[in-house]
Design a protein around this motif. Structure first.
Motif, mmCIF file in Angstrom:
data_model
loop_
_atom_site.group_PDB
_atom_site.id
_atom_site.type_symbol
_atom_site.label_atom_id
_atom_site.label_comp_id
_atom_site.label_asym_id
_atom_site.label_seq_id
_atom_site.Cartn_x
_atom_site.Cartn_y
_atom_site.Cartn_z
ATOM 1 N N HIS A 221 42.586 30.932 34.090
ATOM 2 C CA HIS A 221 42.195 29.681 33.266
ATOM 3 C C HIS A 221 40.925 30.115 32.743
ATOM 4 O O HIS A 221 40.497 30.744 31.904
ATOM 5 N N LYS A 222 39.636 29.320 33.090
ATOM 6 C CA LYS A 222 38.362 29.251 32.814
ATOM 7 C C LYS A 222 37.499 30.277 33.501
ATOM 8 O O LYS A 222 36.036 30.207 33.586
ATOM 9 N N VAL A 223 38.058 30.986 34.496
ATOM 10 C CA VAL A 223 37.496 31.667 35.494
ATOM 11 C C VAL A 223 37.604 33.429 35.306
ATOM 12 O O VAL A 223 38.750 33.856 35.123
ATOM 13 N N LEU A 224 36.643 34.044 35.395
ATOM 14 C CA LEU A 224 36.817 35.496 35.558
ATOM 15 C C LEU A 224 36.538 36.140 37.067
ATOM 16 O O LEU A 224 35.581 35.512 37.598
ATOM 17 N N ILE A 225 37.534 36.938 37.459
ATOM 18 C CA ILE A 225 37.566 37.315 38.962
ATOM 19 C C ILE A 225 37.518 38.805 39.047
ATOM 20 O O ILE A 225 38.320 39.587 38.462
ATOM 21 N N ASP A 226 36.497 39.282 39.852
ATOM 22 C CA ASP A 226 36.230 40.592 39.900
ATOM 23 C C ASP A 226 37.591 41.042 41.111
ATOM 24 O O ASP A 226 37.436 40.536 41.999
ATOM 25 N N VAL A 227 38.289 42.002 40.876
ATOM 26 C CA VAL A 227 39.261 42.336 41.718
ATOM 27 C C VAL A 227 39.103 43.231 42.807
ATOM 28 O O VAL A 227 39.443 43.093 44.008
ATOM 29 N N GLY A 228 37.747 43.910 42.554
ATOM 30 C CA GLY A 228 37.559 44.597 43.811
ATOM 31 C C GLY A 228 36.723 43.718 44.744
ATOM 32 O O GLY A 228 36.636 44.038 46.024
ATOM 33 N N THR A 229 36.161 42.814 44.363
ATOM 34 C CA THR A 229 35.107 41.796 45.393
ATOM 35 C C THR A 229 35.722 40.602 45.315
ATOM 36 O O THR A 229 35.423 39.843 46.415
ATOM 37 N N GLY A 230 36.358 39.897 44.319
ATOM 38 C CA GLY A 230 36.983 38.483 44.484
ATOM 39 C C GLY A 230 35.873 37.667 43.807
ATOM 40 O O GLY A 230 36.060 36.412 43.862
ATOM 41 N N LYS A 231 34.721 38.219 43.802
ATOM 42 C CA LYS A 231 33.459 37.427 43.116
ATOM 43 C C LYS A 231 33.978 36.761 41.769
ATOM 44 O O LYS A 231 34.857 37.289 40.938
ATOM 45 N N GLU A 232 33.893 35.370 41.568
ATOM 46 C CA GLU A 232 34.237 34.587 40.386
ATOM 47 C C GLU A 232 32.951 34.166 39.536
ATOM 48 O O GLU A 232 31.826 33.962 40.232
ATOM 49 N N ARG A 233 33.291 34.160 38.361
ATOM 50 C CA ARG A 233 32.139 33.508 37.152
ATOM 51 C C ARG A 233 33.024 32.694 36.238
ATOM 52 O O ARG A 233 33.955 33.190 35.881
ATOM 53 N N ARG A 234 32.392 31.877 35.865
ATOM 54 C CA ARG A 234 33.063 31.069 34.794
ATOM 55 C C ARG A 234 32.784 31.327 33.379
ATOM 56 O O ARG A 234 31.675 32.098 33.096
ATOM 57 N N TRP A 235 33.581 31.140 32.413
ATOM 58 C CA TRP A 235 33.291 31.492 31.019
ATOM 59 C C TRP A 235 32.079 30.801 30.538
ATOM 60 O O TRP A 235 31.921 29.767 30.733
#
Length: 352
Positions: A213-227
């Motif tokens: 949706h409007k979130v980018l997630i790092d597959v290695g860490t699970g860290k999220e950041r919004r567009w």
């Protein structure tokens, strides 16, 4: 003298025609292709469009169909078809148009996703007391089994490129989060643990980032950041990456007038309206080479929807289909393959 000139002229013309024919054939064999489902009245079907050439019917019948999904070699597609009121999965081989039913589940089966190595197929089914859940089987339809033990409510996801890992959303535990299933080991783990996430997982080409949706997630860490471009109350969905992973497109109604296709950087900056049309535009899909974006649009009016392509900057819009009449037809590009392309020879009789 004339008798000497005529054979020479004919010989030159012959070679000229051969060169032209070879050029046309080479262009056809190298052309990009996309598959799509369509509906015309009470008939449903699957077709293949070759860019710059024509459309070819692969399958046609009275039963409802879903969006086809390609096997990695580009030699077959898998799709859901209505069987006595239930969706079931079918595999269609392009070489001979042979059709084989893959599932006969009581709860039905739909939303198939083929793994990058072509050996596994993830799909959705329904279980009493659980609801929608995910199963996996091998490419021949054998070893059908739940993706999680016990089965848990889950939404369809996507395989991470170049891996045996499938990312999906589940509300197991009370809130929708991203989970990862490894088909090789059978292990399942939760990746995220933040705020509620919405459906629509799309992995980056390198498999390192998930757009949800409007979130980018790092597959290695699970860290999220919004567009950076995310706006409250605005629909922004169906995000997809270009093959290089340097840009994304998504569908948005941010202009409050219509649904348009926007291009942006992976972090959401540099947004650009590509379609700029009052009609409904949706289902953007980058071609394997990244030179075209296919999409579905109602710009012809009168409730008629067709598939179009455009350049990555929105220029040179071209109509691909003719008589699609299906608002939710999603174009799906054929993977790059060394297999002979179909659609460049005399059409075969479609499977019914």
């Amino acid at each position: 003298m004339l008798m000497k000139i005529i054979p020479s002229a004919l010989n030159a013309i012959g070679w000229f025609l051969i060169i032209i024919l070879l050029g046309v054939t080479g262009q056809a064999e190298g052309a990009e292709q996309l598959a799509y489902a369509w509906r015309r009245g009470a008939r449903y079907g699957l077709s293949l469009a070759t860019m710059g050439h024509r459309e070819e019917v692969l399958y046609e019948g009275p039963q409802r169909l879903s969006t086809p999904r390609w096997f990695p070699r580009g030699d077959a597609v898998i799709f859901a078809r209505d069987v006595d009121g239930q969706w079931q999965l079918f595999r269609l081989a392009l070489a001979d148009r042979s059709l084989r039913q893959m599932t006969t589940l009581k709860g039905g089966a739909d939303e198939p996703r083929v793994s990058p190595d072509g050996r596994q197929v993830a799909y959705r089914t329904y279980i009493d007391g659980v609801g929608p859940t995910l199963f996996v089987m091998d490419a021949e339809g054998d070893q059908q089994r739940p993706m999680t033990t016990p089965p848990m409510t889950a939404a369809p996801g996507e395989w991470l490129p170049g891996t045996t890992v499938y990312a999906f959303l589940s509300e197991f535990g009370g809130i929708a989060q991203v989970w990862l299933f490894d088909a090789e080991t059978g292990r399942v783990k939760r990746l995220t643990g933040g705020a509620q996430l919405k459906s629509g997982i799309m992995p980056s080409p390198d498999g390192q980032t998930l757009a949800v949706h409007k979130v980018l997630i790092d597959v290695g860490t699970g860290k999220e950041r919004r567009w950076a471009a995310a706006r409250p109350g605005v629909v922004e969905e169906l995000a997809t990456w270009n093959p290089a992973g340097t840009a994304m497109v998504c569908v948005s109604n941010r202009d409050k007038k219509s649904y348009e296709i926007y291009r942006m950087n992976p972090d959401g900056t540099g947004e650009q309206n590509l379609t700029r049309h009052p009609a409904f535009d949706s289902f953007p899909a980058w071609s394997p080479e990244g030179s075209l974006i296919a999409f579905t649009s109602g710009r012809r009016g009168h409730g008629q929807y067709e598939i179009y392509t455009m350049d990555p900057n929105g220029d040179h819009v071209r109509q691909v289909t003719h008589g699609l009449f299906f608002q939710f037809a999603r174009p799906v590009w054929r993977p790059p393959t060394s297999e002979p392309l179909v659609g460049t020879e005399a059409p075969r009789k479609p499977v019914r």
